[in-house]
Design a protein around this motif. Sequence first.
Motif, PDB file in Angstrom:
ATOM      1  N   ASN A 195     -59.027  96.987  34.781  1.00 55.43           N
ATOM      2  CA  ASN A 195     -59.909  98.157  34.751  1.00 55.43           C
ATOM      3  C   ASN A 195     -59.102  99.441  34.878  1.00 55.43           C
ATOM      4  N   HIS A 196     -59.416 100.415  34.035  1.00 54.30           N
ATOM      5  CA  HIS A 196     -58.927 101.776  34.192  1.00 54.30           C
ATOM      6  C   HIS A 196     -60.162 102.675  34.142  1.00 54.30           C
ATOM      7  N   SER A 197     -59.969 103.968  34.318  1.00 61.73           N
ATOM      8  CA  SER A 197     -61.095 104.885  34.187  1.00 61.73           C
ATOM      9  C   SER A 197     -60.620 106.182  33.568  1.00 61.73           C
ATOM     10  N   GLN A 230     -56.692 111.913  34.129  1.00 61.44           N
ATOM     11  CA  GLN A 230     -56.193 111.017  35.172  1.00 61.44           C
ATOM     12  C   GLN A 230     -56.940 109.691  35.092  1.00 61.44           C
ATOM     13  N   CYS A 231     -56.204 108.582  35.272  1.00 56.54           N
ATOM     14  CA  CYS A 231     -56.872 107.296  35.426  1.00 56.54           C
ATOM     15  C   CYS A 231     -57.531 107.311  36.802  1.00 56.54           C
ATOM     16  N   ALA A 232     -58.821 106.944  36.850  1.00 58.10           N
ATOM     17  CA  ALA A 232     -59.561 107.087  38.103  1.00 58.10           C
ATOM     18  C   ALA A 232     -60.035 105.747  38.653  1.00 58.10           C
ATOM     19  N   GLU A 233     -59.321 104.675  38.297  1.00 61.28           N
ATOM     20  CA  GLU A 233     -59.684 103.354  38.817  1.00 61.28           C
ATOM     21  C   GLU A 233     -58.375 102.647  39.149  1.00 61.28           C
ATOM     22  N   TYR A 234     -58.259 102.127  40.370  1.00 61.20           N
ATOM     23  CA  TYR A 234     -56.997 101.526  40.782  1.00 61.20           C
ATOM     24  C   TYR A 234     -56.578 100.415  39.810  1.00 61.20           C
ATOM     25  N   CYS A 235     -55.351 100.488  39.296  1.00 62.63           N
ATOM     26  CA  CYS A 235     -54.965  99.564  38.223  1.00 62.63           C
ATOM     27  C   CYS A 235     -53.537  99.051  38.374  1.00 62.63           C
ATOM     28  N   GLY A 236     -52.873  99.325  39.488  1.00 60.30           N
ATOM     29  CA  GLY A 236     -51.511  98.838  39.651  1.00 60.30           C
ATOM     30  C   GLY A 236     -50.690  99.797  40.482  1.00 60.30           C
ATOM     31  N   SER A 238     -48.532 102.078  39.999  1.00 61.54           N
ATOM     32  CA  SER A 238     -48.425 103.506  39.687  1.00 61.54           C
ATOM     33  C   SER A 238     -49.733 104.079  39.161  1.00 61.54           C
ATOM     34  N   HIS A 239     -50.840 103.551  39.619  1.00 66.05           N
ATOM     35  CA  HIS A 239     -52.157 104.053  39.178  1.00 66.05           C
ATOM     36  C   HIS A 239     -52.273 105.566  39.348  1.00 66.05           C
ATOM     37  N   ALA A 240     -51.789 106.056  40.495  1.00 65.46           N
ATOM     38  CA  ALA A 240     -51.952 107.482  40.792  1.00 65.46           C
ATOM     39  C   ALA A 240     -51.192 108.366  39.810  1.00 65.46           C
ATOM     40  N   VAL A 241     -50.182 107.809  39.145  1.00 62.10           N
ATOM     41  CA  VAL A 241     -49.442 108.624  38.171  1.00 62.10           C
ATOM     42  C   VAL A 241     -49.713 108.142  36.746  1.00 62.10           C
ATOM     43  N   MET A 242     -50.844 107.458  36.542  1.00 62.48           N
ATOM     44  CA  MET A 242     -51.269 107.113  35.181  1.00 62.48           C
ATOM     45  C   MET A 242     -52.135 108.279  34.705  1.00 62.48           C
ATOM     46  N   ARG A 243     -51.469 109.217  34.038  1.00 66.80           N
ATOM     47  CA  ARG A 243     -52.150 110.455  33.670  1.00 66.80           C
ATOM     48  C   ARG A 243     -52.199 110.607  32.162  1.00 66.80           C
TER      49      ARG A 243
END
Length: 417
Positions: A195-197, A230-236, A238-243
Amino acid sequence: MSQRLRSVSLVLRALTAVPVLLLLSGCDLNFWRMEGHQSTMFAEGPVARTQLELFWVTVWVTLFIFVVVGAVLAYATIRFRARSEADEHAEPPPQGHGNPLIELGLIGASVLALVIIAVPTVKAIWSTYDVAETDRKDALEITATGYQLWFKFEYPSEMAALDSAGAKAPLVTGNELVIPVGKPIRIHLRTVDVNHSFWVPKLAGKVDMTPNRRNLLWLKADRPGYFWGQCAEYCGDSHAVMRFRVIALAPKDYADWLQQQQTLGREVALKPADAAKPKIQVAALRSFRTNETGVSAKFDLDPLKSWQAKQLPEKGEDSALISQGRQLFASKTCNACHTVRGHGAMGVQGPDLTHVGARSTIGAGLLENNSEQLRRWLRDPESVKPGNKMAKAYRDNKISLSNEEQVALVAYLESLK
Ligand code: CUA
């Protein structure tokens, strides 16, 4: 301490909190206005505006209830407080059944508050779910696919050249979605893994990218601009830097960009003068912390202008270095995961790099696309964005790059405008 002294000291203590808050915020006016790259408080399109208006309706209604209930509570607490020792031990007053008029009034007021919130909520759900049917034929359809940890954007209606023989396929870009201003953009959301967002705070959001299912989101930009996503769903890791970025251009600028993107990867002819130059020793790149920001203040001053500057070939290109980089792109097996149309690279695991030199960011919006940051990423992707697939490919295939190889690959990638 007397009652009065105690109240005065309480007020004084509360007042000292103000300068502390100012200090913590760095006295930044934008902090108080809640302005920032990813602020939802400054809507730049109809979908985000609808969502923001709904937020304010909810805030005002709940704030009104909070103030009324708080005031009644404060009045009752002060008016009926124990005034003496005798009051504290007094029998409770006779208990009644309450006042039917007040009870009915409160039920009515609660229902009214819910209706005031529900009407715009339902309207917002309808209008943000999909482009209005009357405008749908004008909409630009985009397929956005989440990957750990980057975004692929596909333009199904825009064909791009695949080879010099005339083969074509829908245009694909990575991490930067370029759109025309004023046109509804209808985005089909998909994922290849978890899941991503998808979330662009100033334009629209957020809607999940869910396995085995297509979700829909639409947005429209009011004016040309450079928007942070920004990706807004925890996905791994480096989720916080999946932009990602959304770049909105005037229709004419968008048409120019599209035309350039549809071409094959740029060819840079080897100049004899460059080929004859002696090879120089390249120094090692300085070290960086994990996740250290890679965007310069100059870039952030006017990001749209910085993006536009990336569309033109770099000054002082070294054709010998570029051609060495192009060979390395194959020999180091970069082409197994990345596509560069027309350059014999057709990998689909990682972002399409046919025009990577014309993007303003790399590493899924994490780093500014300049030679230093590009080299930092190629040297050790794991230290920039832990958990990414490129770092795994380096480990599995024992890929490492010497200083000279890093510089040559950077020159090649930067030439891909
Ligand atoms: Cu993708 Cu979080």
